[in-house]
Scaffold this motif. Structure first.
Motif, mmCIF file in Angstrom:
data_model
loop_
_atom_site.group_PDB
_atom_site.id
_atom_site.type_symbol
_atom_site.label_atom_id
_atom_site.label_comp_id
_atom_site.label_asym_id
_atom_site.label_seq_id
_atom_site.Cartn_x
_atom_site.Cartn_y
_atom_site.Cartn_z
ATOM 1 N N HIS A 56 0.833 -1.222 0.000
ATOM 2 C CA HIS A 56 0.000 0.000 0.000
ATOM 3 C C HIS A 56 0.858 1.258 0.000
ATOM 4 C CE1 HIS A 56 -3.610 -2.354 0.586
ATOM 5 N NE2 HIS A 56 -3.026 -2.960 1.615
ATOM 6 N N SER A 57 1.921 1.222 -0.777
ATOM 7 C CA SER A 57 2.810 2.369 -0.896
ATOM 8 C C SER A 57 2.509 3.100 -2.202
ATOM 9 C CB SER A 57 4.272 1.920 -0.872
ATOM 10 O OG SER A 57 4.540 1.080 -1.988
ATOM 11 N N LEU A 75 -9.305 -6.148 -13.891
ATOM 12 C CA LEU A 75 -9.126 -6.368 -12.457
ATOM 13 C C LEU A 75 -10.402 -6.987 -11.889
ATOM 14 C CD1 LEU A 75 -7.347 -5.987 -9.945
ATOM 15 C CD2 LEU A 75 -8.418 -3.742 -9.653
ATOM 16 N N VAL A 76 -10.266 -8.210 -11.390
ATOM 17 C CA VAL A 76 -11.418 -8.909 -10.815
ATOM 18 C C VAL A 76 -11.647 -8.444 -9.383
ATOM 19 C CG1 VAL A 76 -12.352 -11.171 -10.187
ATOM 20 C CG2 VAL A 76 -11.033 -10.904 -12.298
ATOM 21 N N SER A 77 -10.571 -8.393 -8.596
ATOM 22 C CA SER A 77 -10.667 -7.941 -7.210
ATOM 23 C C SER A 77 -9.279 -7.566 -6.720
ATOM 24 C CB SER A 77 -11.275 -9.028 -6.307
ATOM 25 O OG SER A 77 -10.428 -10.175 -6.285
ATOM 26 N N ALA A 78 -9.253 -6.894 -5.568
ATOM 27 C CA ALA A 78 -7.979 -6.513 -4.952
ATOM 28 C C ALA A 78 -8.066 -6.826 -3.459
ATOM 29 C CB ALA A 78 -7.677 -5.038 -5.195
ATOM 30 N N PRO A 79 -8.048 -8.098 -3.088
ATOM 31 C CA PRO A 79 -8.199 -8.483 -1.673
ATOM 32 C C PRO A 79 -6.960 -8.126 -0.856
ATOM 33 C CG PRO A 79 -7.691 -10.409 -2.992
ATOM 34 C CD PRO A 79 -7.863 -9.259 -3.953
ATOM 35 N N TYR A 80 -7.132 -8.188 0.467
ATOM 36 C CA TYR A 80 -6.024 -7.852 1.355
ATOM 37 C C TYR A 80 -5.132 -9.056 1.657
ATOM 38 C CZ TYR A 80 -8.402 -3.451 2.143
ATOM 39 O OH TYR A 80 -8.991 -2.219 1.957
ATOM 40 N N ASN A 81 -5.633 -10.254 1.405
ATOM 41 C CA ASN A 81 -4.823 -11.431 1.720
ATOM 42 C C ASN A 81 -4.827 -12.406 0.550
ATOM 43 O OD1 ASN A 81 -7.155 -13.417 2.185
ATOM 44 N ND2 ASN A 81 -7.644 -11.777 3.637
ATOM 45 N N GLN A 102 5.021 -6.892 1.307
ATOM 46 C CA GLN A 102 5.242 -5.776 2.218
ATOM 47 C C GLN A 102 6.654 -5.216 2.021
ATOM 48 O OE1 GLN A 102 4.538 -7.277 6.150
ATOM 49 N NE2 GLN A 102 2.308 -7.031 6.013
ATOM 50 N N ASN A 103 6.794 -3.922 2.321
ATOM 51 C CA ASN A 103 8.091 -3.238 2.204
ATOM 52 C C ASN A 103 8.631 -3.256 0.775
ATOM 53 O OD1 ASN A 103 8.063 -2.843 5.031
ATOM 54 N ND2 ASN A 103 8.908 -4.911 5.321
ATOM 55 N N PHE A 104 7.726 -3.313 -0.186
ATOM 56 C CA PHE A 104 8.132 -3.332 -1.601
ATOM 57 C C PHE A 104 8.881 -2.056 -1.958
ATOM 58 C CE2 PHE A 104 6.875 -1.897 -5.918
ATOM 59 C CZ PHE A 104 7.542 -2.852 -6.669
ATOM 60 N N GLU A 105 8.285 -0.915 -1.619
ATOM 61 C CA GLU A 105 8.903 0.371 -1.961
ATOM 62 C C GLU A 105 10.199 0.584 -1.188
ATOM 63 O OE1 GLU A 105 6.885 4.530 -2.752
ATOM 64 O OE2 GLU A 105 7.197 4.246 -0.594
ATOM 65 N N ARG A 106 10.192 0.267 0.115
ATOM 66 C CA ARG A 106 11.374 0.487 0.930
ATOM 67 C C ARG A 106 12.552 -0.370 0.460
ATOM 68 N NH1 ARG A 106 10.787 -0.256 7.309
ATOM 69 N NH2 ARG A 106 10.586 -2.435 6.661
#
Length: 371
Positions: A56-57, A75-81, A102-106
């Motif tokens: 979510h960056s 795009l069918v969906s964008a789930p959180y898990n 997670q931490n993709f941008e960092r």
């Protein structure tokens, strides 16, 4: 020669008496050409994708927008898990799952190599393979843009490799230009093989064959008398198909159109020989159609129209050599799209000429003439 001329005249008379044949020679090929050339496409236009963004960056949202900007992805969906995404794929509603960790941008800003995970629904192999190719291309461009935007001492912008690609023979990747020549060759060959396969057995059913059997007509004259009229029918089908392909799909004609007709004659002689061979062994028209469709299915599935011959196993590639349809499709595409000459299609000519000799020799040999 008089006997042969009378036989050919008789066959033409029977052909013109057949009211269903004229629509089969004109309307049917055009309708099939239009439908199949538009429907039978190797192009993957709609790939259903699920994006699981755990970061979510700003950069992860930018990547998502890049993917969705491509009109090939939905795009069918964008789930959180990931579990919800897998459930969507289990229902067969998703072709690809893209997981942004997670931490993709960092990780990227630190100079590390963050890994994106792509999960593919490989039940539809072509949809999966092509869809992943599209996605990898988008991610590659996204990565290059980030590398150019972020200033790092280890990165030398001037050292980046620039790639320029160009599509030859079909620059706009028009699939109708690719499919129409192949379907044209397929329709010409398949319609003539069915007509010829039903011919002798039809005369046997109505009893006219007995009148011919008591005449001094030689077997080769009988087979040749059957072959010539249907050869003319096949050339009419080829002409109608070429005109329709040019007018409707504007297919390129870069080579000599005469080469298509010269090769078409040789190919039709081979196909008609096979049809007459089938007709010799069949007792009813229904049997002839079933046997003809057995060969047709093999010819269509192994002709390279939908699956490249080079992608087949080695043993399957050898089985395409006695397939006149495979050679016809290869020649039509080479001449029409590439502008190939006789020297470029000499092997197809050779194989088809040998098939014509073999099939027609067997047809003459297997015809049982009773006097």
């Amino acid at each position: 020669m008089k006997i042969l001329a009378y036989l050919i005249q008789k066959e033409f008379t029977q052909i013109f008496r057949n009211k269903a044949l004229l629509p089969m020679m004109t309307i049917l090929p055009i309708v099939q050409l239009i439908v199949l050339s538009n429907a039978a496409s190797n192009e993957v236009k709609n790939v259903n994708i699920v994006i699981v963004d755990k970061d979510h960056s700003e950069q992860s949202r930018l990547l998502t927008r890049k993917v969705m900007a491509n009109d090939r992805f939905s795009l069918v969906s964008a789930p959180y898990n990931k579990e919800d995404a897998m459930e969507t794929m289990q229902k067969n509603d998703a072709d690809i799952i893209l997981e942004i960790p997670q931490n993709f941008e960092r990780s990227f800003l630190k100079g590390e190599r963050p890994q994106l995970q792509i999960l593919v629904n490989a039940i539809n192999g072509q949809q999966a393979t092509v869809g992943v190719g599209y996605l990898n291309s988008i991610i590659g461009r996204f990565n290059a843009e980030l590398m150019s935007d972020i200033k790092r001492p280890i990165v030398n912008k001037n050292a980046q490799i620039q790639i320029a690609s160009r599509n030859w023979y079909n620059p706009e990747i028009e699939y109708t230009h690719f499919m129409a020549p192949g379907i044209l060759a397929e329709l010409t060959a398949l319609l003539t093989i069915i007509l010829s396969a039903m011919n002798i057995v039809r005369e046997r059913e109505i009893g006219t064959i007995e009148q011919i059997n008591v005449t001094p007509i030689k077997k080769w004259q009988f087979i040749l008398g059957k072959l010539v009229p249907f050869l003319c029918v096949g050339l009419v089908l080829l002409t109608v198909g070429l005109i329709a392909s040019k007018l409707i799909f504007d297919i390129p004609i870069r080579g000599n159109i005469g080469i298509i007709f010269i090769y078409g004659i040789v190919n039709l002689v081979a196909v008609l020989g096979l049809g007459l061979l089938i007709s010799n062994f069949a007792n009813t028209q229904q049997q002839a159609i079933f046997v003809a469709f057995f060969f047709i299915l093999i010819f269509v599935l192994m002709c390279g129209l939908f699956t490249p011959i080079d992608s087949m196993p080695k043993w399957a590639q050898y089985f395409t050599l006695p397939n006149p349809l495979a050679h016809f499709i290869s020649v039509s595409r080479k001449v029409l799209m590439k502008g190939s000459g006789l020297a470029d299609i000499k092997m197809e000519f050779l194989y088809t000429f040998l098939l014509a000799i073999v099939f027609n020799s067997l047809a003459i040999w297997s015809y049982k003439k009773q006097s």
